[in-house]
Design a protein around this motif. Structure first.
Motif, PDB file in Angstrom:
ATOM      1  N   ARG A  70      24.314 -30.324  27.377  1.00 53.41           N
ATOM      2  CA  ARG A  70      23.631 -29.571  28.428  1.00 53.41           C
ATOM      3  C   ARG A  70      22.243 -29.167  27.939  1.00 53.41           C
ATOM      4  NH1 ARG A  70      26.038 -27.769  32.920  1.00 53.41           N
ATOM      5  NH2 ARG A  70      25.083 -26.131  34.194  1.00 53.41           N
ATOM      6  N   GLU A  71      21.224 -29.712  28.561  1.00 57.90           N
ATOM      7  CA  GLU A  71      19.846 -29.428  28.160  1.00 57.90           C
ATOM      8  C   GLU A  71      19.396 -28.063  28.679  1.00 57.90           C
ATOM      9  OE1 GLU A  71      17.738 -31.256  26.246  1.00 57.90           O
ATOM     10  OE2 GLU A  71      19.403 -32.631  25.859  1.00 57.90           O
ATOM     11  N   LEU A  72      18.438 -27.508  28.001  1.00 53.63           N
ATOM     12  CA  LEU A  72      17.770 -26.298  28.470  1.00 53.63           C
ATOM     13  C   LEU A  72      16.459 -26.736  29.101  1.00 53.63           C
ATOM     14  CD1 LEU A  72      17.127 -23.322  28.743  1.00 53.63           C
ATOM     15  CD2 LEU A  72      16.550 -23.251  26.314  1.00 53.63           C
ATOM     16  N   THR A  73      16.372 -26.630  30.414  1.00 53.01           N
ATOM     17  CA  THR A  73      15.194 -27.127  31.125  1.00 53.01           C
ATOM     18  C   THR A  73      14.577 -26.026  31.979  1.00 53.01           C
ATOM     19  OG1 THR A  73      16.563 -27.886  32.977  1.00 53.01           O
ATOM     20  CG2 THR A  73      16.107 -29.486  31.225  1.00 53.01           C
ATOM     21  N   GLY A  74      13.287 -26.163  32.219  1.00 55.53           N
ATOM     22  CA  GLY A  74      12.588 -25.285  33.145  1.00 55.53           C
ATOM     23  C   GLY A  74      12.387 -23.858  32.672  1.00 55.53           C
ATOM     24  N   ALA A  75      12.543 -23.617  31.373  1.00 60.27           N
ATOM     25  CA  ALA A  75      12.381 -22.252  30.867  1.00 60.27           C
ATOM     26  C   ALA A  75      10.906 -21.869  30.840  1.00 60.27           C
ATOM     27  CB  ALA A  75      12.979 -22.136  29.469  1.00 60.27           C
ATOM     28  N   ASP A  76      10.633 -20.638  31.215  1.00 61.90           N
ATOM     29  CA  ASP A  76       9.271 -20.105  31.199  1.00 61.90           C
ATOM     30  C   ASP A  76       8.877 -19.809  29.760  1.00 61.90           C
ATOM     31  OD1 ASP A  76       6.933 -18.676  31.362  1.00 61.90           O
ATOM     32  OD2 ASP A  76       7.686 -17.156  32.747  1.00 61.90           O
ATOM     33  N   PRO A  77       7.861 -20.492  29.217  1.00 64.81           N
ATOM     34  CA  PRO A  77       7.483 -20.270  27.814  1.00 64.81           C
ATOM     35  C   PRO A  77       6.969 -18.862  27.545  1.00 64.81           C
ATOM     36  CG  PRO A  77       5.870 -21.664  28.924  1.00 64.81           C
ATOM     37  CD  PRO A  77       7.020 -21.520  29.855  1.00 64.81           C
ATOM     38  N   SER A  82      14.794 -14.128  23.542  1.00 67.42           N
ATOM     39  CA  SER A  82      16.101 -13.471  23.602  1.00 67.42           C
ATOM     40  C   SER A  82      16.706 -13.583  24.997  1.00 67.42           C
ATOM     41  CB  SER A  82      15.972 -12.002  23.204  1.00 67.42           C
ATOM     42  OG  SER A  82      15.035 -11.335  24.037  1.00 67.42           O
ATOM     43  N   GLU A  83      15.883 -13.480  26.029  1.00 75.38           N
ATOM     44  CA  GLU A  83      16.375 -13.578  27.406  1.00 75.38           C
ATOM     45  C   GLU A  83      16.683 -15.029  27.780  1.00 75.38           C
ATOM     46  OE1 GLU A  83      13.563 -11.831  30.029  1.00 75.38           O
ATOM     47  OE2 GLU A  83      13.609  -9.856  29.065  1.00 75.38           O
ATOM     48  N   VAL A  84      15.741 -15.930  27.465  1.00 76.78           N
ATOM     49  CA  VAL A  84      15.899 -17.335  27.852  1.00 76.78           C
ATOM     50  C   VAL A  84      17.148 -17.930  27.225  1.00 76.78           C
ATOM     51  CG1 VAL A  84      14.902 -19.649  27.636  1.00 76.78           C
ATOM     52  CG2 VAL A  84      13.436 -17.705  28.224  1.00 76.78           C
ATOM     53  N   ILE A  85      17.334 -17.716  25.934  1.00 75.24           N
ATOM     54  CA  ILE A  85      18.440 -18.374  25.235  1.00 75.24           C
ATOM     55  C   ILE A  85      19.761 -17.683  25.538  1.00 75.24           C
ATOM     56  CG2 ILE A  85      19.328 -19.048  22.964  1.00 75.24           C
ATOM     57  CD1 ILE A  85      16.365 -19.406  22.127  1.00 75.24           C
ATOM     58  N   ALA A  86      19.746 -16.376  25.743  1.00 76.42           N
ATOM     59  CA  ALA A  86      20.979 -15.694  26.141  1.00 76.42           C
ATOM     60  C   ALA A  86      21.475 -16.218  27.490  1.00 76.42           C
ATOM     61  CB  ALA A  86      20.754 -14.183  26.204  1.00 76.42           C
ATOM     62  N   GLU A  87      20.564 -16.432  28.415  1.00 82.80           N
ATOM     63  CA  GLU A  87      20.953 -16.985  29.721  1.00 82.80           C
ATOM     64  C   GLU A  87      21.475 -18.418  29.581  1.00 82.80           C
ATOM     65  OE1 GLU A  87      17.640 -16.594  32.342  1.00 82.80           O
ATOM     66  OE2 GLU A  87      17.696 -14.396  32.329  1.00 82.80           O
ATOM     67  N   TYR A  88      20.816 -19.191  28.732  1.00 82.17           N
ATOM     68  CA  TYR A  88      21.239 -20.580  28.499  1.00 82.17           C
ATOM     69  C   TYR A  88      22.636 -20.619  27.893  1.00 82.17           C
ATOM     70  CZ  TYR A  88      21.199 -25.145  26.051  1.00 82.17           C
ATOM     71  OH  TYR A  88      21.504 -26.389  25.558  1.00 82.17           O
ATOM     72  N   PHE A  89      22.891 -19.778  26.892  1.00 84.52           N
ATOM     73  CA  PHE A  89      24.209 -19.742  26.261  1.00 84.52           C
ATOM     74  C   PHE A  89      25.272 -19.252  27.247  1.00 84.52           C
ATOM     75  CE2 PHE A  89      23.420 -19.589  21.382  1.00 84.52           C
ATOM     76  CZ  PHE A  89      22.553 -20.657  21.481  1.00 84.52           C
ATOM     77  N   THR A  90      24.918 -18.283  28.082  1.00 80.72           N
ATOM     78  CA  THR A  90      25.857 -17.791  29.101  1.00 80.72           C
ATOM     79  C   THR A  90      26.259 -18.923  30.046  1.00 80.72           C
ATOM     80  OG1 THR A  90      24.908 -15.561  29.034  1.00 80.72           O
ATOM     81  CG2 THR A  90      26.157 -16.163  31.006  1.00 80.72           C
ATOM     82  N   ASP A  91      25.269 -19.656  30.513  1.00 81.96           N
ATOM     83  CA  ASP A  91      25.526 -20.789  31.407  1.00 81.96           C
ATOM     84  C   ASP A  91      26.362 -21.856  30.705  1.00 81.96           C
ATOM     85  OD1 ASP A  91      24.940 -22.523  33.807  1.00 81.96           O
ATOM     86  OD2 ASP A  91      23.951 -23.717  32.253  1.00 81.96           O
ATOM     87  N   TYR A  92      26.083 -22.077  29.436  1.00 82.82           N
ATOM     88  CA  TYR A  92      26.787 -23.103  28.663  1.00 82.82           C
ATOM     89  C   TYR A  92      28.269 -22.738  28.512  1.00 82.82           C
ATOM     90  CZ  TYR A  92      27.388 -26.600  24.952  1.00 82.82           C
ATOM     91  OH  TYR A  92      27.792 -27.681  24.203  1.00 82.82           O
ATOM     92  N   GLU A  93      28.528 -21.506  28.140  1.00 83.87           N
ATOM     93  CA  GLU A  93      29.921 -21.077  27.970  1.00 83.87           C
ATOM     94  C   GLU A  93      30.716 -21.208  29.274  1.00 83.87           C
ATOM     95  OE1 GLU A  93      30.208 -17.189  26.247  1.00 83.87           O
ATOM     96  OE2 GLU A  93      28.820 -17.666  24.609  1.00 83.87           O
TER      97      GLU A  93
END
Length: 361
Positions: A70-77, A82-93
């Motif tokens: 599962r790629e991490l796409t469209g994240a606001d640089p 901490s917010e971007v990756i926490a959301e990505y990990f939440t979605d992944y789980e």
């Protein structure tokens, strides 16, 4: 909860390495809660990333590699990492139904009954045939000790609790450490602080040009060799050097990255060297790295005389039931992904052995 529960595999930690391992367990037919369990002490998804300082935006993250499947796409640089990756990990789980249990503190792993390992935790005991330890380093910040440190009248921070640059406005700051965090802190602090001083034990090594696959393999091999010898692992970054990018070049040109050798003692109002040089300071910021968080494995007596855990691939040589991912050469995000896959492959072979799971050597 004191009832003993049995699983084939227990995963401790749900950062990059732990989630990669859980993904590969799921993908190869293991069912969460029935065949494996993931225990994580953090309050929410995101691994160590959720604790990073707000000024570390996603666009400034050094080498974040996507989790498998599962790629991490469209994240606001411009958003905090901490917010971007926490959301990505939440979605992944959620996407892979990994059913991570948190917050769960694992206090010890020891020999159990019938060839199993006993995992003692705040969630109660678990008996497992194999263990994937993915606890990383964030919980063990390394604080060097220097004479006079306890008498320093200013404040001391470690990267693990770095509050962001605004907290240092108008202050004289000594930054200790020659890694990526140290240089990032310096460049970020300089516009706010009254003065900055950079000290490192060794002269920093700046790397020019692209870091190709051959260079990457050579760097990982150096870290891997230490782990094979049972020595405490060094970070991959410690052998790759620091990339000489535009920000670093500007910092060198401005004098912000004018490095001094390590001081010899700390005084109540600063630091000093044997040759009599002194620097006044309000704050000492220790960007001195982390150590593997493996104290809960102490009952298994995995450590070698050299102080580290001898590992072949991801497998602890002393006990083939134990795999360490995100340890030593797999402490990078891409290395953690590969280690998770390798650990699951080895564990499947181990569980398939007719004689069952071997006891600790």
């Amino acid at each position: 909860m004191n009832e003993m529960r049995e699983v084939e595999v227990a995963v401790i930690g749900a950062g990059q390495a732990g989630l990669a391992a859980a993904y590969h367990l799921r993908r190869t037919g293991f069912e969460p809660e029935r065949d494996f369990v993931v225990l994580d002490h953090s309050p929410g998804p995101g691994g160590a990333w959720q604790f990073r300082w707000p000024s570390l935006t996603y666009g400034r993250v050094h080498g974040m590699h996507a989790l498998p499947g599962r790629e991490l796409t469209g994240a606001d640089p411009g958003r905090p990492s901490s917010e971007v990756i926490a959301e990505y990990f939440t979605d992944y789980e959620r996407a892979f139904d990994l059913r991570v249990r948190r917050p769960v503190d694992v206090t010890a792993v020891r020999e159990g009954a019938n060839g199993r390992l006993l995992v003692e935790s705040s969630d109660g005991p678990w008996a497992t045939k194999a263990l994937i330890n993915a606890t990383g380093t964030w919980d063990r910040p390394f604080w060097p000790r220097y004479p006079g440190q306890e008498n320093f009248r200013g404040r001391q921070f470690h990267t693990a609790r770095y509050p962001g640059p605004q907290a240092f406005a108008g202050l004289r700051v000594v930054v200790v450490g020659g890694g990526a965090s140290g240089t990032q802190h310096l460049l970020e602090l300089a516009p706010y602080a009254a003065a900055t001083t950079w000290v490192t034990r060794r002269p920093p090594v700046f790397r020019e040009g692209p870091f190709d696959e051959d260079a990457g393999r050579a760097a990982v091999a150096l870290v891997e060799e230490r782990v094979r010898q049972g020595l405490p692992p060094k970070s991959v970054v410690s052998v790759t050097g620091l990339p000489l990018n535009d920000a670093i070049r500007q910092g060198l040109a401005d004098g912000v990255l004018d490095r001094l050798p390590m001081f010899d003692r700390i005084t109540p109002d600063g630091v000093e060297w044997k040759d009599g040089r002194r620097v006044s300071a309000d704050v000492i910021l220790w960007a001195t790295g982390f150590r593997p968080a493996v104290d809960h494995l102490a009952p298994l007596r995995l450590r070698e005389p050299g102080g580290g855990i001898r590992v072949e691939g991801t497998r602890a040589v002393v006990d083939p039931r134990v795999h360490l991912v995100g340890y030593g050469p797999s402490a990078s995000t891409i290395g953690a992904n590969r280690a998770g896959r390798a650990a699951v492959r080895d564990i499947r072979r181990l569980l398939a052995e007719p004689a069952g799971v071997p006891a600790a050597a």
